[in-house]
Design an enzyme around this catalytic site. Structure first.
Site: not given
Lengths: 414, 399
Positions: A160, A162-164, A167
């Site tokens: 996924a 876009p998550d890191p 972050g």
């Protein structure tokens, strides 16, 4: 106080899933005191999430549980805000406001507070209340449409992604805000729309559209202008090597390793343009050759000859990889559910103040004595009253008395 | 005039291509003074990367270069000459940060390694971005995006189960490493500001990739499963995938509470009634059956309708747009996400806007520098060189 870049910085962490906790984990590994504040009614005393994959994002953190849906819980949280520097949350846009914990409310308690919000689509606009997962955002920013085989459908990119991304952008913004605050004394509100941060990942395609009104298509592993540039099968089951030839010199070097000087002299492949036109033929020739070899051995031979080549490593191969071993990349942690195991280490190595991997994810509510007792100076009676009201709970809960697994003790990681 | 968060920082930017420039772009866009140092002959090789404005391959019209180098001042300097290196060292005295992305032998070869620069400026934070880091058996290996993805362990599990691994669009490993570098740099700056001490920040593009593989190491350690290609499926849970619909595709996430909501959206009571689907932890094994049912409904409806109705019901559904649709997306438009930047070589063009909105110290729009545009400002204004001296340096190919 330990001598780390973020020593003395206290973060209240309301984030869940990957994007938010990854952001605060980056801060926690560089010396910040990150206190997770979770809902006590999830699973008292059990690890924050039974999925230890999520626990990986919560190493080095402390944990308390407060019911923010109660007025006393909100009051208690504000007491924590008054001694903190950063509040991070990734709820949907209306939640903090509904709880009476929007930026203005927090600022009233601590004027220089830095508040990071990470709503999926932002806190305004037609999608404001839409539900976002990293995998939804990945598709919405156009990455999936452009990833995949020429003759295949749009593909997700595995993680996924876009998550890191969010972050890291969040950590960047918090560090920038801390820097500004040191200079001016002012905190601020930070709004990170994951949709917006992930859209920047498509900048090449976006610029081609905004400059030239051109829309690209899926092209597998093909490069825009150089060839060969592909993944080739090697000896064994599902074993591959990536080879990228970017100039004439590398092409001749590849031909040399293959023992195919006829190809180096072949006019069909004589320059970049010609190789690009004939890449199907070239790829077939190379694939016929690479099949014979172990992909690590082949990579070494090609790299020794100056050809960009990389074995396509699977997870067990990463654990055995000599380069990652030489750099001590993997780190062992003690997870409260699954015990001792390796996780990926820091991706930024600081020479004077290297990242710390102190302990695995906390159990839910594990640090109440420290946070409520020591940091806030609350009396035992006050805490018991709040527990009776269901605002916090007693750790460990009676049903888990004597059953906390040893890994829940704060052991250092190596 | 609003302030930038990083207004007081001076960055010497020796980076080129993608990863390094993306790091320094972030610093520049949020206020830092970034001096981009390019070789006099042709500058940053990214100036040669397509897409070009109106397909004109001029050094000032690369869309990649233009986007990645906004808000930077541009000077030329030939570090292969002793005079060039001496001028660089003068600049180091006045800098807080140096960022470079050469192969690891290069800076030490020029006597410009961290130890040497720290002697000139003990506060200096030096960030080095390379394919494999500053040490280790692969240190001097050559890499491109495809090679970094392969060795980082990400490429292996993207693609269909019965086909070869396929890369994400674009230059994601380099983009990601640039972000890691920006965070690492500002972390070191925190320490620098408090103690007066600098340090060396080592970023390996390979390790940047390996550090975001999600649950890959976890399932290996706890279930002895090797994460491998699964199309658009999520390998540990279902449905979290991309499926065809009447006029294209949609991204469907129907895990947790969304499972029941999806059965309502798609008029599929079977999803909640069939005992084979009852255990969420087993739905991944039943993926083919579940997909067949959902596709039956999805292919009767258009993506936009599915997206709107699904989101209304709180099912995490996403469109799978083409890039023109992304640029024209109503959410982006309502928030003015795309920003018009004017540039002498292209006129006004829309660029992606801020990845994050800081309310007190907002992101600033700006343009990339022309090659050598700020030579006079920096060499004469900052270092006090005369214009004649500058012309001599130009003649000698030092700048």
């Amino acid at each position: 106080m330990s001598d780390m870049p973020l020593s003395g910085v206290r973060v209240l962490d309301l984030t869940i899933s990957w994007a938010g906790p990854y952001c605060t984990r980056l801060l926690a590994t560089m010396g910040a005191e990150v206190i997770r504040v979770d809902n006590p009614h999830i699973a008292p005393g059990r690890p924050y999430k039974m999925s230890t994959y999520i626990n990986d994002h919560n190493i080095n953190k402390y944990s308390v549980a407060i019911d923010l849906a109660t007025p006393k819980g909100v009051e208690l949280f504000k007491r924590l805000v008054s001694i903190s520097d950063v509040v991070a949350e990734n709820f949907s846009a209306r939640v903090m406001g509904n709880l009476g914990l929007d930026y203005e409310s927090l600022k009233a308690v601590k004027p220089d507070i830095i508040m990071l919000s990470m709503p999926g689509f932002g806190n305004s606009g037609p999608y404001r209340d839409y539900v976002a997962y990293g995998t939804v955002i990945e598709a919405m920013v156009g990455l999936s449409q452009l990833t995949g085989y020429e003759d295949g459908p749009p593909l997700r990119v595995g993680i996924a992604y876009p998550d890191p991304t969010a972050g890291l952008v969040g950590a960047f913004a918090v560090l920038s805000a801390l820097h500004y605050r040191a200079r001016t004394g002012k905190g601020q509100q930070i709004e990170l729309s994951q949709f917006e941060s992930a859209t920047t990942l498509l900048f090449e395609a976006i610029m081609d559209y905004t400059m030239n009104r051109r829309v690209p298509r899926r092209q597998g592993n093909r490069h825009r202008s150089v060839a060969p540039h592909e993944v080739f099968p090697c000896r064994g089951d599902d074993s591959w090597i990536a080879i990228a030839v970017t100039n004439d010199e590398e092409w001749r070097a590849l031909c040399d390793v293959m023992g195919r000087h006829d190809l180096a002299d072949d006019p069909r492949f004589s320059d970049i343009l010609a190789r690009y036109e004939h890449q199907d033929e070239i790829n077939a020739i190379i694939a016929g050759w690479t099949r014979q070899f172990d992909h690590n051995d082949l990579m070494q031979r090609l790299q020794a000859a100056g050809v960009p080549a990389g074995a396509v490593l699977s997870s067990p191969e990463l654990l055995a990889d000599p380069h990652l071993k030489a750099r001590d990349f993997m780190v062992m942690i003690d997870d409260p559910v699954d015990g001792r195991r390796p996780i990926a280490g820091p991706s930024a190595r600081l020479s004077r103040t290297p990242a710390e991997f102190k302990w695995g994810a906390p159990l839910l509510g594990q640090d109440q004595d420290y946070v409520f007792g020591e940091l806030l100076g609350m009396s035992q009676q006050e805490r018991e009253r709040l527990a009776e009201d269901g605002v916090i709970f007693k750790f460990p809960p009676p049903e888990l008395e004597g059953q906390i697994p040893p890994a829940a003790q704060r052991t250092g990681a190596t | 005039m609003t302030e930038g968060a990083l207004d007081d920082l001076v960055v010497l930017d020796l980076t080129h291509y993608i990863a390094g420039p993306f790091c320094t772009k972030l610093l520049a866009d949020y206020g830092a003074t970034v001096i981009k140092i390019e070789r006099p002959d042709g500058g940053d090789p990214a100036r040669r990367l397509p897409p070009f404005f109106q397909d004109d391959p001029s050094l000032e019209k690369s869309g990649v270069f233009l986007y990645l180098n906004t808000n930077k001042k541009g000077i030329t300097l030939n570090l292969k000459t002793e005079t060039g290196r001496a001028l660089f060292k003068q600049l180091v005295r006045r800098a807080d940060i140096v960022v470079e992305s050469f192969s690891p032998r290069v800076m030490p070869g020029w006597g410009l390694d961290y130890e040497a620069l720290a002697k000139i400026n003990p506060r200096l934070v030096m960030t080095s971005i390379s394919n494999f880091g500053q040490n280790g058996p692969y240190r001097d290996y050559k890499a491109t995006e495809l090679v970094s993805l392969a060795l980082g362990g990400w490429l292996y599990f993207i693609g269909e189960p019965d086909r070869y691994p396929v890369k994400p669009f674009g230059r994601q490993s380099q983009h990601h490493a640039g972000l890691q570098a920006a965070v690492g740099t500002l972390t070191a700056v925190q320490y620098q500001q408090r103690t007066g001490l600098g340090q060396h920040v080592d970023i390996s593009i390979m390790e940047a990739v390996t550090s975001i593989l999600e649950f890959t190491f976890h399932v290996l350690a706890t279930q002895n499963r090797v994460r491998t290609r699964d199309g658009s499926r999520y390998f540990i849970t279902h449905p979290l995938t991309i499926l065809p619909c009447k006029d294209g595709h949609v991204a469907v996430t129907a895990i947790g509470r969304a499972w029941e909501l999806a059965s309502v959206l798609m008029e599929l009571p079977q999803l909640v009634e069939d005992p084979r689907f009852a255990d969420p932890r087993r739905r991944w094994e039943m993926a083919d059956e579940i997909d067949k049912l959902m596709i039956g409904w999805l292919t009767q409806h258009n993506a936009q309708e599915i997206f709107e109705r699904g989101q209304e019901l709180r099912v995490p559904i996403g469109l799978v747009p083409t890039i023109d649709q992304v640029v024209n997306d109503p959410q982006h438009r309502s928030r003015d996400f795309f920003t018009t930047v004017d540039h002498p070589a292209t006129g006004p063009v829309e660029y992606p806007g801020p990845p994050v909105r800081m309310y007190e110290t907002p992101w600033r729009a700006g343009r990339a520098p022309l090659l050598g545009e700020h030579n006079e400002e920096v060499f004469c204004g900052w270092l006090g060189l005369s214009k004649e001296h500058l012309l001599q340096l130009r003649e000698r190919n030092v700048i």
